[in-house]
Write an enzyme that holds these catalytic residues in place. Sequence first.
Site, mmCIF file in Angstrom:
data_model
loop_
_atom_site.group_PDB
_atom_site.id
_atom_site.type_symbol
_atom_site.label_atom_id
_atom_site.label_comp_id
_atom_site.label_asym_id
_atom_site.label_seq_id
_atom_site.Cartn_x
_atom_site.Cartn_y
_atom_site.Cartn_z
ATOM 1 N N LYS A 136 7.159 2.734 2.430
ATOM 2 C CA LYS A 136 7.928 3.305 3.548
ATOM 3 C C LYS A 136 7.698 2.521 4.828
ATOM 4 C CE LYS A 136 6.042 7.396 3.543
ATOM 5 N NZ LYS A 136 5.041 7.266 2.466
ATOM 6 N N ARG B 88 7.245 15.984 6.132
ATOM 7 C CA ARG B 88 6.414 15.877 4.944
ATOM 8 C C ARG B 88 6.226 17.217 4.259
ATOM 9 N NH1 ARG B 88 3.246 10.992 5.983
ATOM 10 N NH2 ARG B 88 1.669 10.617 4.418
ATOM 11 N N ARG C 11 -5.028 -2.179 -0.675
ATOM 12 C CA ARG C 11 -4.511 -2.572 0.645
ATOM 13 C C ARG C 11 -5.655 -2.916 1.606
ATOM 14 N NH1 ARG C 11 0.079 1.334 2.680
ATOM 15 N NH2 ARG C 11 -1.549 2.916 2.777
ATOM 16 N N ARG D 11 -8.369 1.143 5.162
ATOM 17 C CA ARG D 11 -8.205 2.456 5.793
ATOM 18 C C ARG D 11 -9.096 3.468 5.091
ATOM 19 N NH1 ARG D 11 -1.805 3.555 6.022
ATOM 20 N NH2 ARG D 11 -2.542 5.632 5.483
ATOM 21 N N ARG E 211 -3.994 12.284 -1.907
ATOM 22 C CA ARG E 211 -2.743 12.093 -1.154
ATOM 23 C C ARG E 211 -1.537 12.154 -2.088
ATOM 24 N NH1 ARG E 211 -3.810 6.708 1.747
ATOM 25 N NH2 ARG E 211 -1.721 6.934 2.583
#
Length: 216
Positions: free
Chosen positions: A13, A86, A125, A158, A169
């Site tokens: 996204k 969300r 990531r 992160r 998540r």
Amino acid sequence: MNLIILGAPGAGKGTQGALLAERKGLRQISTGDLLRDAVRRGTALGRKAQSYMNAGELVPDAIILDLAREVIADTDQGFILDGFPRTIVQAEALDPMLAELERPLDGVVVLDVPDDVLVKRISGRRSCPECKAVFNVYFDPPAREGVCDHCGAQLTHRPDDEPETVRRRLEVYRAQTEPLIAYYERSGTPVHYVDGQRGVDAVADAIDDVLEPEPA
Ligand code: AMP
């Protein structure tokens, strides 16, 4: 043009939202980026949001809705909402907010990516705190492990990209966010599905195609 980009964490996204915003002259509004910025700056909003984010849980709707209203009202160009709404509560609050601001939604883009790819994309990531470049240890590793190719800074992970938090998540996405697809289908807003598993450019082209189909 006012759009929502929907998809699981790691579906792309942020990347696709930024590219689309650039191509169409829209503002990308990412609640995740706004919250991370507030956490970094240690603002009252950041202090309220941080523990939820680190646990992979959603920040309470009331906090997000205040933030979203402020940013959308402050934007005079078209926008892409990335990471918001969300929950159904957020979507139900967004409708009258956009009506009041006279900014109707033109469509929802759904990025579809299987779970195993999502987990690798997110847990692999690494991002550069200096120049914001993003790498992936599985798909797009930096030349030197842990070091940004562009500016030489130490890459960071992160806190909510740790594997355990990633799983949480994804659960939260399935339970609370995925139902928004049916919500927008029912409301008559055009919902466009895009296979998000391919490379960045192929996905960007596919998004362009669904938003502006070739005349028959
Ligand atoms: P993201 O970068 O969009 O994956 O967002 C990172 C984290 O910020 C999420 O896991 C949530 O904790 C929080 N967050 C971002 N947007 C929202 C939202 N619309 N509602 C609730 N929490 C959010």
